[in-house]
Design a protein around this motif. Structure first.
Motif, PDB file in Angstrom:
ATOM      1  N   LEU A  76       0.827  -1.201   0.000  1.00  0.00           N
ATOM      2  CA  LEU A  76       0.000   0.000   0.000  1.00  0.00           C
ATOM      3  C   LEU A  76       0.865   1.256   0.000  1.00  0.00           C
ATOM      4  O   LEU A  76       0.589   2.244  -0.700  1.00  0.00           O
ATOM      5  N   LEU A  77       1.953   1.211   0.787  1.00  0.00           N
ATOM      6  CA  LEU A  77       2.821   2.384   0.875  1.00  0.00           C
ATOM      7  C   LEU A  77       3.536   2.646  -0.452  1.00  0.00           C
ATOM      8  O   LEU A  77       3.821   3.791  -0.798  1.00  0.00           O
ATOM      9  N   VAL A  78       3.810   1.566  -1.201  1.00  0.00           N
ATOM     10  CA  VAL A  78       4.423   1.738  -2.522  1.00  0.00           C
ATOM     11  C   VAL A  78       3.461   2.497  -3.431  1.00  0.00           C
ATOM     12  O   VAL A  78       3.849   3.435  -4.138  1.00  0.00           O
ATOM     13  N   VAL A  79       2.187   2.107  -3.363  1.00  0.00           N
ATOM     14  CA  VAL A  79       1.178   2.782  -4.183  1.00  0.00           C
ATOM     15  C   VAL A  79       1.054   4.253  -3.771  1.00  0.00           C
ATOM     16  O   VAL A  79       1.023   5.157  -4.622  1.00  0.00           O
ATOM     17  N   VAL A  80       1.016   4.479  -2.440  1.00  0.00           N
ATOM     18  CA  VAL A  80       0.905   5.860  -1.953  1.00  0.00           C
ATOM     19  C   VAL A  80       2.098   6.679  -2.441  1.00  0.00           C
ATOM     20  O   VAL A  80       1.958   7.830  -2.887  1.00  0.00           O
ATOM     21  N   ALA A  81       3.296   6.079  -2.391  1.00  0.00           N
ATOM     22  CA  ALA A  81       4.509   6.791  -2.804  1.00  0.00           C
ATOM     23  C   ALA A  81       4.420   7.193  -4.271  1.00  0.00           C
ATOM     24  O   ALA A  81       4.701   8.341  -4.639  1.00  0.00           O
ATOM     25  N   ILE A  82       4.016   6.240  -5.134  1.00  0.00           N
ATOM     26  CA  ILE A  82       4.035   6.519  -6.567  1.00  0.00           C
ATOM     27  C   ILE A  82       2.882   7.433  -6.966  1.00  0.00           C
ATOM     28  O   ILE A  82       3.075   8.440  -7.659  1.00  0.00           O
ATOM     29  N   VAL A  83       1.673   7.110  -6.503  1.00  0.00           N
ATOM     30  CA  VAL A  83       0.517   7.932  -6.886  1.00  0.00           C
ATOM     31  C   VAL A  83       0.616   9.317  -6.233  1.00  0.00           C
ATOM     32  O   VAL A  83       0.469  10.346  -6.908  1.00  0.00           O
ATOM     33  N   GLY A  84       0.887   9.324  -4.929  1.00  0.00           N
ATOM     34  CA  GLY A  84       1.002  10.608  -4.227  1.00  0.00           C
ATOM     35  C   GLY A  84       2.139  11.443  -4.789  1.00  0.00           C
ATOM     36  O   GLY A  84       1.996  12.656  -5.000  1.00  0.00           O
TER      37      GLY A  84
END
Lengths: 324, 281
Positions: free
Chosen positions: B157-165
């Motif tokens: 989830l944090l990977v997604v937050v990092a890339i999208v955010g």
């Protein structure tokens, strides 16, 4: 019940810093009409039209388009508008068809891309990159995009600038077709002939105000006609008639004048009557009127006369409109 | 008045206002397709997008900047490095240049008179850049999995937050930067401050060096740092040199997520203030 005008503007103002480009403009455009906005450069035409297009907020007054504030309620009206700006660009690396398809996909009710490109005469250029188009072809692509959404209200800002005469007439034909289909058009142009050809009504802007408005006939009708001739006797010799020798003319405006070359010039509000009197006068004296030139006023003449006027006050705010 | 105008309309010509939801997706995808075509046809931009990030990773790797972590950690560091370079150069730099170019060729002005909102136009222009960054990350993960060891993905989830955010933050920052760039060429300069400040402080190598002392504290609040922190936390559970568990990653993510959100909010304000939609007259 009268229908509400599709464009309803009262007292619109727009400022840039301390300069007021639009100084209280009133304008009504009714459904199916073409109104042409004329004016010299810097008269405030584009600044005003941007208010109606909803691209900028008015600093004063009321602007309503299709019953909405076009700036604050843009979502409600934008799907019904087609806007051809004086200067809007293209990505040169896209082809004509790609540009048109991209635009069509952003519209809620697009017409068929092929049809629209055909209508502006660009079908055979569909696969050419926009960077390779001529200026006139780009202008036609502009027009294609503006009409792509089958707009109820079409804004055309100098649509035929840079077009050759043939393309200009083709564009006029396209605009007439859209008018017949019920589209309402607000046209800005420098070409008076274009306004004469297309417009139901004309508004002439000057220094941020509408200085005069009405049909072409109204505006031109207020201007006197001109008669010019070189007077010669039966032997072909030029005679210079004294102004006092001339017949009494019913509609003459100002005094007739005879210039140094012997050319007689006069202006009249009753062209047919006065021309007839003049011809009878010449016939009775066995004079010839060479180079006879009698013509009604043109829109250009009315336009230039307005610019000569020391202070063109706002003649459009009729009491009943101001009260509305 | 509204009933008046409705009854006055000839049947069949009156149409409903464009629906916000599905229409927005359709408009963004239309603009994105055009932008992707332009990216493919512009060799410089295409090189920056496809080749530059892997080359930067290769450069750092050959300089020996990757430390001596174990295989899985090293994989995470490499993936993060690739994602970081993709976000910095493809999303931030390339997008700034693209926005300046579209503005100067009066394309943004044209889009504005159509049915698309400003946010949709910005999103449409950004989608290809973000897509390339995502693809780079995916390829990086695949390459690392084949040649080293697959990252542990302690908290995906944090990977997604990092890339999208990170993409959203850099998109609004690119919009703001484009407003400060008069020409495409000057965008090379205006994008430097963010890149120069952010890269040394970004904690790219998972080593504790950049996270200690005053500089470390300052670094925590630089814009690209949260991307790295969240990537390393998400892929390897790496928190400032220590490996933490899945549950602990959430606590460790709080500060980076807050910093990311704050820079995004600042970027929105800055882009509203600075971004221009047509050239200066």
């Amino acid at each position: 019940m009268t229908s509400e005008p599709i464009i309803h503007v009262r007292g619109a103002r727009r400022r840039y810093g301390t300069f007021e480009a639009v100084r209280g403009v009133d304008l009504d455009v009714h459904r199916g009409e073409l109104v042409a906005l004329l004016g010299t450069n810097g008269a405030g035409k584009t600044s005003f039209v941007e208010l109606v297009e909803g691209l900028a907020p008015a600093d004063g007054g009321t602007v309503r388009v299709l019953g909405h504030d076009p700036y604050r309620e843009r979502r409600q009206v934008v799907g019904s508008l087609g806007i051809m700006l004086q200067s809007a660009g293209f990505s040169g690396d896209l082809t004509v068809a790609e540009t048109a398809r991209t635009w069509a996909r952003t519209l809620s009710r697009p017409r068929r891309v092929g049809d629209v490109l055909g209508a502006v005469g660009l079908a055979h250029r569909a696969d050419v990159r926009v960077a390779s188009l001529s200026g006139g072809e780009k202008r036609r692509l502009d027009l294609a995009l503006a009409t792509m959404g089958d707009p109820e209200l079409l804004f055309l800002d100098e649509p035929t600038t840079g077009l050759d005469p043939e393309s200009r007439r083709a564009t006029w034909g396209l605009v007439r077709g859209m008018l017949e289909a019920g589209t309402t058009v607000l046209l800005t142009t420098h070409y008076l002939e274009e306004a004469e050809q297309l417009a139901d009504r004309i508004a002439i802007m000057r220094a941020g105000r509408v200085a005069r408005s009405g049909s072409v006939a109204d505006i031109v009708g207020a201007e006197p006609a001109r008669v010019e001739a070189v007077v010669r006797n039966a032997g072909g010799r030029e005679v210079t008639p004294a102004v006092a020798d001339l017949p009494a003319l019913a509609g003459v405006v100002g005094a007739p004048e005879v210039d140094r070359t012997g050319r007689l010039r006069l202006r009249t509000t009753r062209l047919q009557d006065d021309l007839f009197t003049l011809l009878q006068w010449a016939d009775a004296r066995r004079l010839r009127l060479d180079d006879l030139d009698a013509r009604s006023a043109s829109l250009e003449q009315a336009f230039l006369a307005l610019d000569d006027a020391p202070d063109a006050h706002d003649t459009t705010t009729r009491p009943e409109e101001a009260a509305a | 008045m509204s009933t008046l105008s409705t009854t006055a309309a000839p049947a069949g010509r009156r149409r409903p206002a464009p629906a916000a939801g599905r229409g927005a997706g359709r408009r963004v995808s239309a603009l994105a397709r055009a932008e992707l075509r332009l990216l493919v046809r512009n060799r410089t931009a295409l090189f920056n997008a496809l080749a530059l990030p892997p080359m930067m990773v290769g450069l750092f790797a050959s300089l020996g900047g990757l430390g001596e972590q174990a295989g899985a950690l090293q994989g995470a560091v490499l993936v993060n490095l690739l994602t970081f370079m993709a976000l910095a150069f493809v999303v931030y730099y390339n997008l700034t240049v693209a926005l300046v170019a579209r503005r100067e060729e009066l394309v943004l002005k044209r889009y504005l008179v159509g049915e698309s909102s400003r946010a949709e136009i910005l999103a449409g222009t950004a989608v290809p850049a973000v897509a390339v960054a995502l693809a780079q990350t995916a390829l990086g993960i695949a390459a690392v999995s084949v040649f080293l060891e697959p990252p542990a993905f302690v908290n995906p989830l944090l990977v997604v937050v990092a890339i999208v955010g990170g993409s959203v933050m850099l998109t609004v920052l690119a919009a703001a930067t484009s407003g400060l760039s008069r020409t495409v060429e000057s965008a090379q300069l205006t994008t430097l401050p963010l890149l120069i400040v952010a890269i040394p402080f970004a904690g790219l190598f998972g080593a504790p060096g950049a996270s200690e002392g005053v500089l470390g504290t300052i670094g925590t609040f630089t814009p690209l740092r949260p991307v790295t922190d969240l990537m390393l936390l998400g892929t390897a559970g790496l928190d400032g040199g220590e490996v933490v568990t899945f549950a602990e990653t959430f606590g460790a993510a709080a500060v980076p997520v807050a910093v990311l959100a704050a820079w995004t909010a600042l970027g929105v304000l800055a882009s509203r203030r600075w971004m221009r939609w047509e050239p200066r007259r």
